[in-house]
Design a protein around this motif. Structure first.
Motif, PDB file in Angstrom:
ATOM      1  N   GLU A 184       0.828  -1.210   0.000  1.00 31.05           N
ATOM      2  CA  GLU A 184       0.000   0.000   0.000  1.00 31.05           C
ATOM      3  C   GLU A 184       0.861   1.259   0.000  1.00 31.05           C
ATOM      4  O   GLU A 184       0.496   2.277  -0.587  1.00 31.05           O
ATOM      5  N   LEU A 185       2.020   1.196   0.642  1.00 28.99           N
ATOM      6  CA  LEU A 185       2.895   2.368   0.687  1.00 28.99           C
ATOM      7  C   LEU A 185       3.484   2.698  -0.682  1.00 28.99           C
ATOM      8  O   LEU A 185       3.867   3.834  -0.962  1.00 28.99           O
ATOM      9  N   GLU A 186       3.562   1.682  -1.568  1.00 24.30           N
ATOM     10  CA  GLU A 186       4.145   1.880  -2.896  1.00 24.30           C
ATOM     11  C   GLU A 186       3.119   2.387  -3.907  1.00 24.30           C
ATOM     12  O   GLU A 186       3.477   2.771  -5.011  1.00 24.30           O
ATOM     13  N   GLU A 191      -3.756   4.928  -7.791  1.00 20.00           N
ATOM     14  CA  GLU A 191      -3.898   3.494  -7.531  1.00 20.00           C
ATOM     15  C   GLU A 191      -4.644   3.241  -6.228  1.00 20.00           C
ATOM     16  O   GLU A 191      -5.416   2.286  -6.110  1.00 20.00           O
ATOM     17  N   LYS A 192      -4.415   4.120  -5.236  1.00 16.69           N
ATOM     18  CA  LYS A 192      -5.133   3.985  -3.974  1.00 16.69           C
ATOM     19  C   LYS A 192      -6.627   4.217  -4.157  1.00 16.69           C
ATOM     20  O   LYS A 192      -7.449   3.519  -3.558  1.00 16.69           O
ATOM     21  N   VAL A 193      -6.982   5.187  -4.988  1.00 18.59           N
ATOM     22  CA  VAL A 193      -8.396   5.447  -5.281  1.00 18.59           C
ATOM     23  C   VAL A 193      -9.019   4.236  -5.977  1.00 18.59           C
ATOM     24  O   VAL A 193     -10.126   3.807  -5.638  1.00 18.59           O
ATOM     25  N   GLN A 194      -8.297   3.684  -6.948  1.00 15.68           N
ATOM     26  CA  GLN A 194      -8.797   2.505  -7.657  1.00 15.68           C
ATOM     27  C   GLN A 194      -8.966   1.321  -6.714  1.00 15.68           C
ATOM     28  O   GLN A 194      -9.934   0.565  -6.809  1.00 15.68           O
ATOM     29  N   ARG A 199     -12.587  -2.136  -3.536  1.00 17.90           N
ATOM     30  CA  ARG A 199     -13.026  -2.642  -2.236  1.00 17.90           C
ATOM     31  C   ARG A 199     -14.520  -2.396  -2.030  1.00 17.90           C
ATOM     32  O   ARG A 199     -15.253  -3.263  -1.561  1.00 17.90           O
ATOM     33  N   LEU A 200     -14.985  -1.200  -2.426  1.00 17.04           N
ATOM     34  CA  LEU A 200     -16.408  -0.872  -2.292  1.00 17.04           C
ATOM     35  C   LEU A 200     -17.255  -1.746  -3.215  1.00 17.04           C
ATOM     36  O   LEU A 200     -18.332  -2.208  -2.833  1.00 17.04           O
ATOM     37  N   GLU A 201     -16.758  -1.979  -4.432  1.00 17.17           N
ATOM     38  CA  GLU A 201     -17.476  -2.855  -5.361  1.00 17.17           C
ATOM     39  C   GLU A 201     -17.581  -4.264  -4.801  1.00 17.17           C
ATOM     40  O   GLU A 201     -18.616  -4.920  -4.908  1.00 17.17           O
ATOM     41  N   ARG A 202     -16.480  -4.714  -4.206  1.00 24.62           N
ATOM     42  CA  ARG A 202     -16.438  -6.046  -3.618  1.00 24.62           C
ATOM     43  C   ARG A 202     -17.435  -6.166  -2.464  1.00 24.62           C
ATOM     44  O   ARG A 202     -18.153  -7.144  -2.338  1.00 24.62           O
TER      45      ARG A 202
END
Length: 229
Positions: A184-186, A191-194, A199-202
């Motif tokens: 996550e730090l990378e 990419e974090k938004v995606q 996660r919300l879709e899941r």
């Protein structure tokens, strides 16, 4: 006094009553004259296999000696209760595990079960699309791992692991994990938004699957009530 036998329908109705009870487990079991251990095993069978779990088995269930040994050692490690080991290794009952423990402690060899039940299916290679289809079907049918295993000809363990991975990481959890994956730090802000959108879709997909299963249960309950005199 002869031990009373219950039909699959009677067990189902008692589970519904148990889940909706207004009393303690102890009082409920006394009122229904059912041991606490029995009603809890029925609940587990229903949650893991559906009503089919109440049907009498027509054959032996096969267990490899490696599974038997691993189950016994897990229990004797003190890290798991008898019930937890039974569920972890999908053992048919606590009494089966207790027999293995007795044999192991008596220095008797734990051997492969000779006769094979059709539900014990070996794992096989699958594509990402197949795994996703299997997981969605399993979620939409109340996580009936045994039914899904037999329907798609994959092992119980594969179905169980895929569902757990999907619930944790979504479709990404079903992908081949060989190779490097960014932490996550990378990740870049985009990419974090995606990742959050996925996660919300899941989560939405999981909720839709659970709602579909609850509607199915409600329909079963309505049909049951209509049949009552």
């Amino acid at each position: 006094m002869a031990k009373r036998t219950y039909s699959a329908q009677e067990k189902y109705e008692l589970i519904i009553a148990y889940e909706n009870r207004q009393t303690s487990i102890k009082d409920f079991c006394l009122e229904q004259s059912i041991p606490k251990k029995t009603i809890q095993e029925w609940v587990y069978l229903y949650q893991s296999r559906g009503i089919d779990g109440f049907q009498n088995s027509t054959g032996w269930k096969r267990y490899a000696k490696e599974l038997k040994t691993a189950a016994v050692l897990d229990y004797q490690s003190g890290s798991y209760s008898l019930k937890e080991v039974v569920r972890k290794y999908n053992i048919s009952s606590s009494s089966v595990l207790q027999k293995w423990i007795k044999n192991y402690n008596g220095h008797r060899e734990l051997k492969d079960t000779q006769r094979m039940n059709n539900s014990m299916i070996k794992g096989r290679s699958t594509t990402l699309e197949e795994r996703l289809e299997i997981v969605m079907y399993c979620l939409q049918n109340g996580k009936n791992y045994h039914q899904v295993s037999e329907l798609f000809k994959v092992s119980y363990q594969q179905v169980y692991q895929w569902v757990k991975k999907y619930e944790k990481d979504g479709e990404d959890g079903l992908k081949d994990k060989r190779g490097h994956h960014k932490t996550e730090l990378e990740l870049t802000p985009e990419e974090k938004v995606q990742l959050e959108m996925k996660r919300l879709e899941r989560e939405n997909e999981r909720l839709r699957a659970e709602n579909a299963f609850l509607k199915k249960l409600e329909e079963i309950e309505r049909r049951r009530l209509k049949k009552r005199p």
